[in-house]
Design an enzyme around this catalytic site. Structure first.
Site, PDB file in Angstrom:
ATOM      1  CB  ALA C  13      -0.924  -0.004   1.213  1.00 54.06           C
ATOM      2  CG  PHE C 115      -7.804 -17.322  -3.652  1.00 54.27           C
ATOM      3  CD1 PHE C 115      -6.791 -17.857  -4.418  1.00 54.27           C
ATOM      4  CD2 PHE C 115      -7.467 -16.807  -2.397  1.00 54.27           C
ATOM      5  CE1 PHE C 115      -5.488 -17.867  -3.971  1.00 54.27           C
ATOM      6  CE2 PHE C 115      -6.169 -16.816  -1.935  1.00 54.27           C
ATOM      7  CZ  PHE C 115      -5.170 -17.340  -2.724  1.00 54.27           C
ATOM      8  CD  GLN C 237      -8.982 -13.890   6.632  1.00 51.84           C
ATOM      9  OE1 GLN C 237      -8.027 -13.583   5.929  1.00 51.84           O
ATOM     10  NE2 GLN C 237     -10.229 -13.858   6.188  1.00 51.84           N
ATOM     11  CG  LEU C 249      -0.060 -18.018   4.345  1.00 52.87           C
ATOM     12  CD1 LEU C 249      -1.423 -18.233   4.958  1.00 52.87           C
ATOM     13  CD2 LEU C 249       0.000 -16.668   3.663  1.00 52.87           C
ATOM     14  CD  GLU C 252      -8.735 -18.930   0.482  1.00 58.26           C
ATOM     15  OE1 GLU C 252      -8.481 -18.338   1.547  1.00 58.26           O
ATOM     16  OE2 GLU C 252      -9.699 -18.638  -0.232  1.00 58.26           O
ATOM     17  NE  ARG C 283      -8.070 -16.658   3.188  1.00 56.90           N
ATOM     18  CZ  ARG C 283      -7.074 -15.852   2.839  1.00 56.90           C
ATOM     19  NH1 ARG C 283      -6.787 -14.803   3.584  1.00 56.90           N
ATOM     20  NH2 ARG C 283      -6.373 -16.090   1.766  1.00 56.90           N
ATOM     21  CG  HIS C 350      -3.662 -14.610   7.336  1.00 57.47           C
ATOM     22  ND1 HIS C 350      -2.344 -14.723   6.979  1.00 57.47           N
ATOM     23  CD2 HIS C 350      -4.348 -14.314   6.196  1.00 57.47           C
ATOM     24  CE1 HIS C 350      -2.227 -14.503   5.672  1.00 57.47           C
ATOM     25  NE2 HIS C 350      -3.410 -14.235   5.182  1.00 57.47           N
ATOM     26  CD  GLU C 384      -2.980  -6.846   8.043  1.00 50.92           C
ATOM     27  OE1 GLU C 384      -2.104  -7.143   7.204  1.00 50.92           O
ATOM     28  OE2 GLU C 384      -3.223  -7.529   9.050  1.00 50.92           O
ATOM     29  NE  ARG C 395      -7.274 -10.243   4.004  1.00 50.55           N
ATOM     30  CZ  ARG C 395      -6.592 -11.195   3.362  1.00 50.55           C
ATOM     31  NH1 ARG C 395      -6.853 -11.469   2.105  1.00 50.55           N
ATOM     32  NH2 ARG C 395      -5.662 -11.880   3.988  1.00 50.55           N
ATOM     33  CB  SER C 400      -5.085  -8.657   1.721  1.00 48.90           C
ATOM     34  OG  SER C 400      -4.317  -9.692   1.168  1.00 48.90           O
TER      35      SER C 400
END
Lengths: 127, 234, 584
Positions: C13, C115, C237, C249, C252, C283, C350, C384, C395, C400
């Site tokens: 971002a 996803f 999340q 991680l 997904e 999720r 997460h 975030e 989310r 994201s």
């Protein structure tokens, strides 16, 4: 020729090619000389002079000597710029580098002149 | 476990020293070297090192473990110190800021030197530029670099000429853009690499390949740059 | 030190905003506590969602919007979600033009993978392939591309600078911030016309998390200390597939490529919980189902405390081609080769759905005296740390990265325009600047007390035990008391190392302040929201309560007050999606 060699520092590509081409010439020359020694049972000064006296061998030898000079110069220049740096030698490192390069060039020059003068006088001696 | 750590704080004005620490490691788990550093830091908060993602993706914690560069977070202690004593030093060849933290500006400068962005002088289409899978395939093994500096700081040529030799990490990225079918600056990129230092100081000893924590092969990329330079020069 | 715009944080971002601003010729700085490519965006794996209609030729952004609204459990702001999904394709194409190395389809377009929670035809057309991917290293590819383009644009980088606090003048406008140059230890007031918080998440409030060690909620801490509210901060999340014990991680995208979860009996249990979407349900749904399996005694492993992610049926070639990073991570952290054996996974903290409330331009909002939204002068928040809010209570995967680039870009565009219209520097008083470095002085003057590491461990334990996938009123109430007590102890904690150069102990102390702010806000609001919605699942209020809680929560730290804020149901170009029962 020395002027030409001295400007090599500018192009890495040319240096790279020169080192490889000169190495090939030296390799071939080495093979040629080794072959002569291996196939000549009674080696003496006369046999050697006889072998080296042809125009082909004179040109080939000249080429090999010049290749050796260029190969050595590129290599020595590289080694110098690797190690003779400000980090180890302080502010005066450029002076050390210049002296080192002059010594290298001088030595190479002698090692070019000496064999060439021998080779190109060979015909005269034999006559 | 016996651990020997390189310590240096410029304000204490002492020469760098190796500090020996005896640390009890939890049983039954093969810790990563970063876990050991975290345990050390809980004991002595003054020890400094970089770390972040702790999964080998961010490239922060490149250090020298028992003489070998790698990422602390994905190097198991058993692998780093098979004979039981763990020796931790900063990455070699770069100035030390403090303890295991090195000044990486020289390394980043070399990266910046290779124009590390895509150059395409045609106006972009409304959608994406098309790239065939086989063209994209050429970027594999190149774009994955995480800039951890393990390779460049394992390279003697980079030690000797850190200001002139781009180094394996930078050259890997130089080739990443040369190999990209969308990039139109091939000639300029090659011209910028043609001098005797940027690429040609690579002696092909492959230290970079041997330490790369992402399994990348900078030596191969450098070879390809040389080939491109040659075919362009002839 | 003066800039037109200072962006705090060098992740996706922050760098997208910086790029926009630097390209417009403004004097732009990115101030980051790590070298930008080490930001946590780098760890994002599976993809960036956008309806570019590469894999599904008819895909359209309205379907994406529907999925996102539904995923948010209806507390995502629909004007913001509309904007994100509509601009998304453009934002992705821009990344591609910048050089981002997306994986490609046979036709040379960007490869998209399925996803969770993404569907076609407003939930009626089956699974959508909408996550634009660069293998399973999408975040890495995105972050490096943005850094490279910022180098090109001439952005100033203040790398390894730590933001201490915002400098707020008596009018409540932000004039810049006080920051610590980590290498020299020097403290500097960085003045800017626009200050952008892009500091990322705060997953480190939990003892186990997929987040990087530096994700300590620095922006949230700064906003709360500046008297600003945070929104929906109770919404955390839990990613279904964090590697058991390591917390690392596993994307997904593994399930998108056809992997699925099994319990100790080898049963594909998601078929029972989400008959249609199965492993690609939202999720929150998958995470709850996994915990339910474990609680019902069907967990795998000697302690029955995890489930298994099965990938071997995909074949080694697909795994190596599409999921090379996962193969690496599984081998390193789970000692498992996914081409042969399943990966042990457990829901792991997460992502922080909540954050600093903003409008679609990234301008930070607070509440005016008459109760309306009011823009905070000179301050923006994106990514975030912000709550714009596009994720609501849950989310969707791959949203994201889209959030980062869309709202980074939007904030950049807005600041560019504001500068063109002539906003200037605001002058703070010396006292304003001193206020912003107060907590640094506190730590520097500490002489004895508890250690930062011990207090942090305590905080992380409280949060992990009490604010996990399932929450109970009693536990939360008790932990609010524990956190209040912890606040007292942290205020007296000790920083033993006062050295100047690259003092990471000092950084960890300053980060602990921020962790505490986030943790306490989370606890108090979670206890206040008496319903179950999205990621917030209570065992004493098991149903969604639209009559009372179809709204955002707002939290003010000064008086530990929780307020409500209306959710936006007024998108510009489509009809609003009304709340419905959320099934997958």
């Amino acid at each position: 020729m020395v002027i030409n060699v001295g400007s090599l520092g500018r192009s890495g590509l040319r240096d790279f090619v020169l080192q490889r081409v000169s190495a090939v010439v030296l390799g071939l020359y080495g093979l040629c000389i080794t072959g002569f020694f291996a196939t000549t049972p009674a080696m003496d000064h006369g046999a050697l002079v006889g072998f080296m006296d042809s125009v082909t061998m004179k040109v080939f030898t000249t080429l090999a000597v010049v290749s050796l000079a260029m190969h050595a110069w590129v290599g020595m220049w590289t080694v110098g710029t690797d190690y003779i740096r400000r980090h180890y030698f302080g502010r005066g490192h450029t002076v050390y580098l210049a002296v080192y390069q002059l010594v290298c060039l001088g030595t190479i020059f002698v090692y070019v002149l000496w064999p060439l003068s021998v080779v190109w006088r060979l015909g005269g001696l034999a006559a | 476990m016996q651990i020997s750590v390189y310590r240096f704080d410029p304000d204490k004005d002492e020469p760098p020293r190796m500090e020996d620490v005896e640390l009890d490691l939890p049983e039954g788990r093969d810790l990563m070297v970063l876990d050991v550093l975290e345990l050390l830091k809980a004991q002595d908060p003054s020890i400094a090192y970089r770390r972040s993602c702790r999964e080998g993706v961010c490239g922060s914690d490149g250090i020298n473990m028992n003489g070998r560069n790698g990422l602390a977070c994905i190097t198991p202690v058993s692998e780093a110190a098979p004979r039981g004593k763990l020796t931790l030093r900063p990455l070699p060849g770069l100035p030390v800021v403090r303890d295991l933290v090195v000044d990486m500006s020289q390394f980043y400068r070399q990266y910046e030197k290779i124009t590390p962005w895509l150059v395409n002088d045609t106006p972009p289409p409304a959608q994406e530029r098309l790239q065939m899978p086989e063209e994209r395939e050429k970027l594999n093994g190149l774009y994955e670099c995480i800039l951890c500096a393990c390779c460049s700081t394992a390279c003697p040529s980079f030690w000797w000429n850190p200001d002139k030799f781009v180094g394996p990490a930078g050259l890997l990225q130089a080739y990443r853009f040369l190999a990209d079918s969308r990039d139109t600056a091939t000639a300029e990129r090659l011209a910028a690499l043609e001098d005797p230092f940027s690429v040609f100081r690579c002696r092909g000893i492959m230290n970079c390949v041997s330490v790369c924590p992402k399994g990348l092969n900078p030596t191969r990329a450098i070879g390809k740059i040389r080939t491109m330079l040659l075919s362009q020069g002839i | 030190m003066e800039f037109d715009g200072v962006i705090v944080g060098g992740g996706g971002a922050g760098m997208r905003a910086a790029l926009q601003l630097a390209q417009s010729g403004s004097k732009t700085a990115v101030l980051s506590k790590v070298f930008p490519t080490r930001s946590h965006t780098v760890s994002a794996q599976g993809g960036i969602a956008a309806a570019i209609a590469s894999e599904d030729p008819d895909d359209e952004w309205r379907w994406h919007m529907y999925d996102t609204v539904k995923g948010s459990d209806y507390i995502g702001d629909q004007d913001a979600i509309e904007y994100m999904c509509r601009v998304g394709p453009q934002a992705v194409y821009e990344l591609e033009h910048m050089g981002m190395p997306f994986t490609r389809t046979e036709r040379g377009r960007i490869y998209q993978r399925p996803f969770g929670g993404h569907s076609l035809g407003f939930g009626k057309g089956g699974q959508a392939s909408r996550a634009c991917a660069a293998e399973d290293r999408t975040g890495h590819a995105l972050l490096h591309t943005l850094y490279q383009n910022n180098l090109k644009a001439g952005t100033t980088f203040l790398n390894e600078w730590f933001a201490i606090d915002l400098v707020v003048n008596p009018d409540g406008a932000v004039c810049g911030l006080v920051a610590l140059e980590i290498e020299s230890g020097q403290v500097v007031f960085v003045k800017s016309k626009a200050t952008v918080l892009a500091t990322g998440g705060a997953g480190r409030i939990f003892a186990t998390t997929t987040n990087a060690l530096m994700n300590t909620g620095d922006g949230i801490g700064m906003a709360l200390r500046a008297g600003l509210p945070v929104q929906d901060i109770e919404m955390w999340q839990f990613h279904p597939t964090g590697i058991h014990q390591a917390g690392v991680l596993v994307t997904e995208g593994c399930r998108g490529e056809g992997g699925y979860l099994v319990n100790k009996d080898g049963e594909r249990f998601m078929e029972r919980y989400a008959p249609t979407a199965k492993d690609l349900a939202g999720r929150d749904v998958v995470a709850r189902s996994m915990i339910q399996e474990i609680m019902d005694g069907r967990g795998a492993g000697p302690d029955g405390d995890h489930v298994l992610l099965k990938l071997d049926h995909l074949g080694e070639e697909t795994i190596l081609k599409r999921l090379p990073g996962i193969t690496e991570l599984s081998k390193t952290f789970a000692h498992v080769n996914p081409a042969r054996d399943p990966i042990p996974v457990v829901p792991t903290c997460h992502y922080m759905m909540g954050g600093i409330p903003t409008n679609v331009h990234g301008q930070v909002l607070t509440v005016a005296s008459e109760g309306n939204d009011a823009v905070v002068g000179g301050l923006y928040a994106i990514g975030e740390v912000a709550c714009v809010s596009v994720h609501g209570a849950n989310r969707l995967g791959a949203n994201s990265l889209l959030d980062l680039v869309v709202f980074g870009r939007a904030a950049g565009i807005h600041i560019e325009e504001a500068i063109r219209q002539g906003i200037g520097h605001r002058d703070p008083t010396d006292e304003d600047v001193d206020n912003a470095s107060g907590r640094l002085a506190r730590w520097n003057e500490s002489t004895d007390g508890e250690s930062v590491a011990d207090l942090r461990r305590e905080l992380q334990r409280i949060m992990l035990v009490n604010f996990n996938v399932f929450r109970s009123g009693d536990h939360m109430r008790r932990s609010i008391g524990e956190l209040a007590e912890l606040r007292g102890r942290i205020a007296k904690a000790h920083l033993p190392d006062k050295s100047r150069v690259f003092n990471t102990a000092r950084l960890e102390a300053l980060e602990l302040d921020n962790l505490l702010e986030v943790a306490e806000a989370t606890a108090i609001v979670a206890q206040a929201r008496t319903e179950s919605r999205g990621a917030h699942a209570r065992d004493d209020y098991t149903e969604r309560d639209d009559d009372n809680w179809l709204c955002h929560s707002l939290y003010f730290a000064s008086d530990k007050r929780v307020a409500k804020r209306a959710v936006n149901f007024a998108p510009e170009t489509v009809e609003a999606f009304q709340p419905m029962a959320r099934t997958y």
